[in-house]
Design a protein around this motif. Structure first.
Motif, PDB file in Angstrom:
ATOM      1  N   VAL A   1     -83.548 123.083 -29.948  1.00 56.61           N
ATOM      2  CA  VAL A   1     -83.199 121.665 -29.963  1.00 56.61           C
ATOM      3  C   VAL A   1     -82.762 121.226 -28.575  1.00 56.61           C
ATOM      4  O   VAL A   1     -83.119 120.156 -28.098  1.00 56.61           O
ATOM      5  CB  VAL A   1     -82.080 121.386 -30.995  1.00 56.61           C
ATOM      6  CG1 VAL A   1     -81.616 119.945 -30.930  1.00 56.61           C
ATOM      7  CG2 VAL A   1     -82.547 121.750 -32.397  1.00 56.61           C
ATOM      8  N   SER A   2     -81.979 122.094 -27.914  1.00 53.45           N
ATOM      9  CA  SER A   2     -81.455 121.774 -26.585  1.00 53.45           C
ATOM     10  C   SER A   2     -81.161 123.077 -25.852  1.00 53.45           C
ATOM     11  O   SER A   2     -80.710 124.050 -26.450  1.00 53.45           O
ATOM     12  CB  SER A   2     -80.163 120.965 -26.727  1.00 53.45           C
ATOM     13  OG  SER A   2     -79.540 120.788 -25.471  1.00 53.45           O
TER      14      SER A   2
ATOM     15  N   CYS B   1     -83.881 132.209 -29.014  1.00 53.84           N
ATOM     16  CA  CYS B   1     -83.048 131.935 -27.840  1.00 53.84           C
ATOM     17  C   CYS B   1     -83.139 133.036 -26.784  1.00 53.84           C
ATOM     18  O   CYS B   1     -82.736 132.821 -25.648  1.00 53.84           O
ATOM     19  CB  CYS B   1     -81.603 131.632 -28.226  1.00 53.84           C
ATOM     20  SG  CYS B   1     -80.642 132.968 -28.911  1.00 53.84           S
ATOM     21  N   ASN B   2     -83.712 134.179 -27.126  1.00 52.48           N
ATOM     22  CA  ASN B   2     -83.898 135.253 -26.142  1.00 52.48           C
ATOM     23  C   ASN B   2     -85.312 135.273 -25.577  1.00 52.48           C
ATOM     24  O   ASN B   2     -85.710 136.238 -24.929  1.00 52.48           O
ATOM     25  CB  ASN B   2     -83.565 136.606 -26.777  1.00 52.48           C
ATOM     26  CG  ASN B   2     -82.088 136.879 -26.772  1.00 52.48           C
ATOM     27  OD1 ASN B   2     -81.542 137.350 -25.783  1.00 52.48           O
ATOM     28  ND2 ASN B   2     -81.429 136.544 -27.876  1.00 52.48           N
TER      29      ASN B   2
ATOM     30  N   SER C   1     -76.095 127.327 -22.211  1.00 48.67           N
ATOM     31  CA  SER C   1     -75.909 126.994 -23.622  1.00 48.67           C
ATOM     32  C   SER C   1     -77.191 126.475 -24.256  1.00 48.67           C
ATOM     33  O   SER C   1     -77.996 125.815 -23.608  1.00 48.67           O
ATOM     34  CB  SER C   1     -74.815 125.941 -23.779  1.00 48.67           C
ATOM     35  OG  SER C   1     -73.593 126.432 -23.282  1.00 48.67           O
ATOM     36  N   GLY C   2     -77.360 126.779 -25.539  1.00 46.17           N
ATOM     37  CA  GLY C   2     -78.514 126.289 -26.276  1.00 46.17           C
ATOM     38  C   GLY C   2     -78.151 125.972 -27.712  1.00 46.17           C
ATOM     39  O   GLY C   2     -77.173 126.488 -28.257  1.00 46.17           O
ATOM     40  N   VAL C   3     -78.951 125.111 -28.323  1.00 48.23           N
ATOM     41  CA  VAL C   3     -78.796 124.754 -29.733  1.00 48.23           C
ATOM     42  C   VAL C   3     -80.151 124.981 -30.390  1.00 48.23           C
ATOM     43  O   VAL C   3     -81.186 124.531 -29.873  1.00 48.23           O
ATOM     44  CB  VAL C   3     -78.359 123.278 -29.911  1.00 48.23           C
ATOM     45  CG1 VAL C   3     -78.267 122.913 -31.386  1.00 48.23           C
ATOM     46  CG2 VAL C   3     -77.036 123.017 -29.198  1.00 48.23           C
ATOM     47  N   TYR C   4     -80.137 125.671 -31.531  1.00 48.71           N
ATOM     48  CA  TYR C   4     -81.366 126.025 -32.239  1.00 48.71           C
ATOM     49  C   TYR C   4     -81.212 125.714 -33.721  1.00 48.71           C
ATOM     50  O   TYR C   4     -80.163 125.979 -34.309  1.00 48.71           O
ATOM     51  CB  TYR C   4     -81.673 127.524 -32.057  1.00 48.71           C
ATOM     52  CG  TYR C   4     -82.010 127.854 -30.627  1.00 48.71           C
ATOM     53  CD1 TYR C   4     -83.330 127.992 -30.226  1.00 48.71           C
ATOM     54  CD2 TYR C   4     -81.013 127.986 -29.670  1.00 48.71           C
ATOM     55  CE1 TYR C   4     -83.644 128.255 -28.902  1.00 48.71           C
ATOM     56  CE2 TYR C   4     -81.319 128.253 -28.346  1.00 48.71           C
ATOM     57  CZ  TYR C   4     -82.626 128.391 -27.968  1.00 48.71           C
ATOM     58  OH  TYR C   4     -82.945 128.644 -26.659  1.00 48.71           O
ATOM     59  N   ASP C   5     -82.249 125.144 -34.315  1.00 46.88           N
ATOM     60  CA  ASP C   5     -82.293 124.904 -35.752  1.00 46.88           C
ATOM     61  C   ASP C   5     -83.284 125.866 -36.382  1.00 46.88           C
ATOM     62  O   ASP C   5     -84.352 126.132 -35.812  1.00 46.88           O
ATOM     63  CB  ASP C   5     -82.716 123.467 -36.061  1.00 46.88           C
ATOM     64  CG  ASP C   5     -81.605 122.458 -35.828  1.00 46.88           C
ATOM     65  OD1 ASP C   5     -80.422 122.870 -35.732  1.00 46.88           O
ATOM     66  OD2 ASP C   5     -81.903 121.254 -35.754  1.00 46.88           O
TER      67      ASP C   5
END
Length: 147
Positions: free
Chosen positions: A109-110, A76-77, A115-119
């Motif tokens: 993921v988004s 995410c960075n 904002s972000g979503v990570y799996d």
């Protein structure tokens, strides 16, 4: 040093990871290694050592979480914007064992606005799924490479 505006997305992801890694004493101390970095993605690995085992002689869940969380952080960075974890959860699927080489593969993921979503999938050297992690991120002020 090259400016962020002069870099490709891959170069920017690598430069952001280099800057983060230089200050990430926790991941370094645990022997983690970055195997792959790309925009929105990261792969880290770590060996389960004796000090990482619990009372059942399995890999302690906290260390597995930390590996997944580090992969999440590097993913995410990867856009040259300082980003922090806002929320995370993990599901343990199988025990890790002493000497296992764990790999955490993080993927976006988004990502919308701040904002972000990570799996993140954590596997061992045999490809066995050890854990599934989901993290939500929030971009804050700051960057790694000057513009």
């Amino acid at each position: 040093m090259r400016r962020a505006a002069d870099m490709t997305p891959q170069e920017l992801a690598e430069a952001s990871a280099d800057a983060m890694w230089a200050a990430d004493r926790a991941s370094q101390h645990l022997g983690m290694v970055i195997e792959h970095i790309a925009p929105g993605a990261a792969r880290l690995r770590m060996e389960v050592t004796r000090t990482m085992t619990n009372g059942h002689d399995n890999g302690h869940g906290g260390y597995i979480f930390t590996l997944a969380d580090s992969a999440f952080a590097f993913a995410c960075n990867s856009y040259n914007a300082v980003t922090v974890g806002q929320q995370a959860s993990i599901t343990y699927l199988a025990p890790a064992r002493l000497g296992d080489h764990l790999t955490a593969d993080a993927r976006e993921v988004s990502r919308a606005g701040r904002s972000g979503v990570y799996d993140v999938e954590v596997t061992n050297q045999h490809g066995t799924r050890i854990a599934l992690f989901r993290g939500m991120s929030r971009t804050v002020r700051g960057s790694y490479v000057p513009d």
